[in-house]
Design a protein around this motif. Structure first.
Motif, PDB file in Angstrom:
ATOM      1  N   SER A  83      -8.797  -6.672   6.482  1.00 24.07           N
ATOM      2  CA  SER A  83      -8.705  -7.501   5.271  1.00 24.07           C
ATOM      3  C   SER A  83      -9.501  -6.924   4.105  1.00 24.07           C
ATOM      4  O   SER A  83     -10.186  -7.635   3.370  1.00 24.07           O
ATOM      5  N   ASP A  84      -9.428  -5.597   3.950  1.00 22.85           N
ATOM      6  CA  ASP A  84     -10.087  -4.895   2.836  1.00 22.85           C
ATOM      7  C   ASP A  84     -11.601  -5.019   2.843  1.00 22.85           C
ATOM      8  O   ASP A  84     -12.242  -4.918   1.794  1.00 22.85           O
ATOM      9  N   ARG A 125       0.832  -1.207   0.000  1.00 22.25           N
ATOM     10  CA  ARG A 125       0.000   0.000   0.000  1.00 22.25           C
ATOM     11  C   ARG A 125       0.867   1.259   0.000  1.00 22.25           C
ATOM     12  O   ARG A 125       0.473   2.286  -0.557  1.00 22.25           O
ATOM     13  N   ASP A 133      -5.645   3.074   4.217  1.00 21.00           N
ATOM     14  CA  ASP A 133      -5.472   1.968   3.270  1.00 21.00           C
ATOM     15  C   ASP A 133      -4.743   0.799   3.929  1.00 21.00           C
ATOM     16  O   ASP A 133      -5.110  -0.374   3.744  1.00 21.00           O
ATOM     17  N   GLN A 152      -7.076  -0.872   6.409  1.00 18.77           N
ATOM     18  CA  GLN A 152      -8.003  -1.704   5.632  1.00 18.77           C
ATOM     19  C   GLN A 152      -7.381  -3.044   5.279  1.00 18.77           C
ATOM     20  O   GLN A 152      -7.997  -4.095   5.444  1.00 18.77           O
ATOM     21  N   ALA A 153      -6.170  -2.980   4.757  1.00 18.63           N
ATOM     22  CA  ALA A 153      -5.538  -4.188   4.228  1.00 18.63           C
ATOM     23  C   ALA A 153      -5.105  -5.158   5.313  1.00 18.63           C
ATOM     24  O   ALA A 153      -4.995  -6.361   5.060  1.00 18.63           O
TER      25      ALA A 153
END
Length: 466
Positions: A176-177, A140, A168, A171-172
């Motif tokens: 896990s998005d 990211r 971001d 989130q990732a």
């Protein structure tokens, strides 16, 4: 208690380049008075401090008849927040400010609920688990570098860009998005959320009941509703995934909260909002301050760039960055010293206590302020200057464990401290390997406290390819 604290962290030879003096509110020389205090505290809480608070080991005062004691002595901090931590609970003013935002999240919960929540979340933040997050952190960060390269030459608010990046990454990794949000909308809502809901209201200072509306925070209700709606949608999506079974359910923070024993639906929501609405914000602000400070200290920036250029090609995995890049880590730690992510750690004494010759009566407000301790004249040489060498490995032993508190201290130390350090060093290494950041503001930023320590109006910068 001693009446003097030792100065530490000498910056080096007199021939070294003159360090940059980081902007900050000027401490006042005279007492503010009752109305002056209310006016200043509601405008910008870090402006309430006078010169004594940066010079003396402790300062006594009172507010509405309640004793207020500021402690700057590291031994006293250790006694109150570690050795005798059970005697000190969250201060009411702090809770009046934060609970409307975070309710029963980890940052504001107390007692059994706090212990249960921390136990449920702890597996996400083990060293092994955090090492597994470093690849998405790097990926990211590379995407952000791509974005900034495409915007080369334009004036950008680097505070905003770092909010996008840390969201971001959050989130990732922790979700896990699965957070259903558009990044720009999230960043705007975060700004409104903390800028409005994080402001001290005069009614807070006067101890007014919670049911009386805080006019200064009305603007934040829309962003609060946005966050709550986002969380409900995220939870429902994950619950459906878990109900369907299979091996594709991620073992992340969201799943652990949903599986935790004894956490209600509201408490799960509160903890998610604590992480997405406030947890990432501290790292975002610290990254932005780091890039600003480096832009004002070209010789320090050159050291970081040289280290990154030399070391990164030799590393096989981003989990190695934190230990392999001491100069990069040092600039981030120095930025957190000058602009601590959590500038105040306030408590109330349940029972009388003594620290050396300092008497703390029951009911007293205990003020442990990283903003003060990190800039204290008896603890640091040239405390207002940007001198990253303080945090190089060969100098770390000169820093008392309790004079540097960017993540708090004691039982309530930030559970995500290791996560934040990995994230920050990885992000700085990747961004600065490809880009150079220059400040383009007409004047240096004003510094304000809105839960975190922020640049008022942002940090206008330009990114250019190296």
């Amino acid at each position: 208690m001693s009446t003097a604290l030792p100065a530490t962290n000498s910056p080096g030879p007199e021939s070294a380049p003159r360090p940059f003096r980081a902007p900050a509110p000027v401490p006042h020389a005279e007492p503010l008075g009752f109305f002056g205090f209310i006016q200043t505290a509601t405008r910008n809480p870090i402006e309430i401090w006078g010169t004594r608070a940066f010079k003396e080991p402790y300062v006594r005062g009172s507010w509405l008849g309640v004793p207020n004691i500021v402690i700057n002595d590291p031994d006293s901090v250790r006694h109150c927040l570690v050795d005798n931590a059970k005697n000190y609970v969250m201060q009411p003013l702090r809770q009046r400010l934060l609970r409307p935002l975070l309710r029963d999240g980890l940052l504001t919960a107390e007692g059994q609920l706090w212990r249960r929540t921390r136990k449920a979340i702890a597996p996400v933040f083990t060293p092994r688990h955090i090492a597994g997050f470093t690849e998405p952190m790097a990926a990211r960060s590379e995407q952000m570098a791509d974005r900034l390269e495409a915007l080369e030459g334009r004036e950008l608010d680097i505070s905003h860009e770092m909010t996008l990046l840390t969201f971001d990454i959050l989130q990732a990794t922790l979700f896990s998005d699965d957070i259903a949000s558009e990044p720009e909308g999230f960043a705007r809502s975060t700004r409104d959320f903390l800028g409005s809901m994080g402001r001290v209201d005069p009614l807070d200072l006067l101890g007014a009941p919670a049911f009386l509306p805080r006019l200064r925070r009305l603007k934040g209700r829309r962003s609060m509703a946005y966050f709550r709606g986002l969380i409900v949608e995220t939870i429902e999506k994950r619950k459906s995934q878990m109900a369907a079974g299979g091996n594709d359910v991620p073992n992340d923070l969201l799943t652990l909260l949903l599986k935790a024993d004894g956490l209600s639906r509201d408490e799960i929501e509160d903890n998610i909002i604590t992480f997405i609405g406030a947890g990432h914000e501290t790292t975002a602000r610290s990254l932005a301050w780091t890039l600003y400070l480096l832009s004002q200290a070209p010789e320090e920036r050159a050291k970081v760039e040289a280290e990154i250029d030399r070391v990164l090609p030799t590393l096989s995995h981003p989990s190695q960055y934190l230990d392999a890049l001491p100069q990069t880590r040092a600039v981030f730690e120095e930025a957190m010293r000058l602009y601590p992510p959590a500038p105040s750690l306030n408590r109330t004494a349940l029972a009388p206590d003594n620290v050396g010759d300092l008497e703390i009566p029951a009911g007293a407000t205990l003020l442990v302020m990283p903003w003060l301790i990190h800039r204290h004249e008896m603890l640091w040489d040239r405390p207002d200057h940007f001198i990253p060498s303080r945090f190089l490995p060969e100098n770390r032993d000169a820093i008392d464990r309790f004079q540097y508190l960017p993540f708090g201290v004691g039982p309530r130390i930030c559970i995500g401290a290791s996560f934040a350090m990995q994230e920050a060093v990885i992000a700085l290494a990747i961004l600065m390997r490809r880009l150079r950041f220059d400040f383009v503001g007409a004047a240096h930023p004003a510094v304000v406290q809105r839960i975190t320590v922020q640049p008022d109006g942002g940090l206008p910068m330009r990114a250019s390819r190296r």
